[in-house]
Design a protein around this motif. Structure first.
Motif: not given
Length: 272
Positions: A216, A218, A235-236, A239-240
Motif C-alpha cells: 500500500l 500512501e 484498499p479497493l 475506497d482509496d
C-alpha cells in the motif's frame, strides 16, 4: 547516529566537570563521550533531531535512471515511434513520464508502467522470489527484505527515505515500511495523475503479482511525502481516497484548465 554515554565518577582533581572527551567516527555515525553524572542526565532528556539532506546520486544511481528512462521511452514508441525527450537526466525522465500518458487511458498507462517495472528484473528472479521467499513467515520476511532494498536502491528516483515500522492487518507491527520524506518524482512532475498512474498503482500491482508482496502506497499531496507499507493490501479503488485527489495547485495543466473554464470539475485531475 548512535550516541552512547558512559557516566564516569571522575574526581575533580583528575577531570573538570565541564571537560568532555569526544570521539566521533563520521563513517559510522558513532560517538562516545565522557561526562559527569549530571551532564549525562541532561543530555538524555534532550530530543534528537534528524536533519534531512538532499540525496546526491552516484554513478550506479545514474545507471538506474538511464535504464528506467530507456524502458519508458520504449513504451512511448508504441504511441509515437522514435520519440524521446531532448532533455538530459531527471528532467528528461519527467518529460518521458508525461508523454507515457498521452493517448492512453489511465488503466492503459498503469499497465504500461507495470510492464516497465517487470522489464527491469530478470524474470527468473521474480518467479523465484515469489515462490521461495514470499511464503516464509506469512510473507513478513519478504516484506522486510523488499522494504530495505527499496530504501537503499530507489533514492535516486524518490529522494531521501528511511525504513520504518508499519501496522499489519493481523495487529502486529513490522519494519516493512519505507517513508519518503519528500518525493522528488511527485515534486518534479507536479501531477497527481503521474503519481497515481505511473507510480502508485503500477508499483502496488507489480509487487503483489510479480513478487508476491502486498503493498500500500500512501502519497501525501500536501507535503509530497509518501509512506510505503509492504505487507499491507491496498484498499479497493472506490475506497482509496488517493484516487479522488484534486490537481495540485502547481500543476501546469490545472492552471491552464482553470483559465479557460468555470466548470467546478476542472479542479479534479483528469489523469487521476
Amino acid at each position: 547516529m548512535a550516541l552512547l554515554h558512559f557516566p564516569l565518577s571522575c574526581s575533580n582533581r583528575l577531570l573538570h566537570p565541564k571537560l568532555e572527551l569526544l570521539l566521533y567516527n563520521q563513517n559510522h555515525g558513532f560517538r562516545v563521550s565522557c561526562l559527569s553524572q549530571s551532564q549525562t542526565t541532561q543530555i538524555k532528556s534532550k530530543p534528537v533531531e534528524r536533519l534531512s539532506t538532499e540525496y546526491k546520486p552516484n554513478v550506479l544511481d545514474n545507471l538506474f535512471l538511464n535504464s528506467f528512462r530507456n524502458k519508458m521511452v520504449q513504451e512511448c514508441w508504441q504511441q509515437e515511434a522514435g520519440w524521446d525527450s531532448g532533455k538530459p537526466g531527471y528532467d528528461g525522465l519527467i518529460e518521458v513520464a508525461n508523454r507515457l500518458m498521452i493517448g492512453r487511458s489511465n488503466s492503459e498507462t498503469t499497465e504500461a508502467a507495470v510492464r516497465i517495472l517487470r522489464s527491469l528484473f530478470p524474470p527468473l528472479l521474480l518467479e523465484l522470489y515469489k515462490l521461495l521467499i514470499a511464503p516464509i513467515a506469512g510473507g513478513k520476511v519478504a516484506a522486510v527484505m523488499v522494504a530495505r532494498v527499496t530504501a537503499l536502491s530507489c533514492q535516486w528516483l524518490m529522494g531521501p527515505c528511511t525504513v520504518n515500522s508499519v501496522d499489519l492487518p493481523d495487529g502486529s507491527s513490522l519494519m516493512s515500511g519505507v517513508f519518503v520524506e519528500r518525493c522528488k518524482y511527485l515534486e518534479e512532475s507536479k501531477c497527481v495523475g503521474i503519481c497515481i498512474n505511473t507510480c502508485k498503482l503500477p508499483t502496488q500491482t507489480f509487487m503483489k503479482a510479480g513478487m508476491g508482496v502486498p503493498l500500500l502506497m500512501e502519497p501525501n499531496f500536501s507535503d509530497y511525502s509518501c509512506q510505503f507499507k509492504f505487507g499491507v493490501l491496498p484498499p479497493l479503488p472506490e475506497d482509496d481516497i488517493t484516487l479522488k485527489e484534486p490537481c495540485l495547485e502547481i500543476c501546469p495543466n490545472s492552471i491552464r484548465r482553470k483559465q479557460v473554464t468555470d466548470n467546478m470539475e476542472a479542479s479534479k485531475c483528469p489523469k487521476a
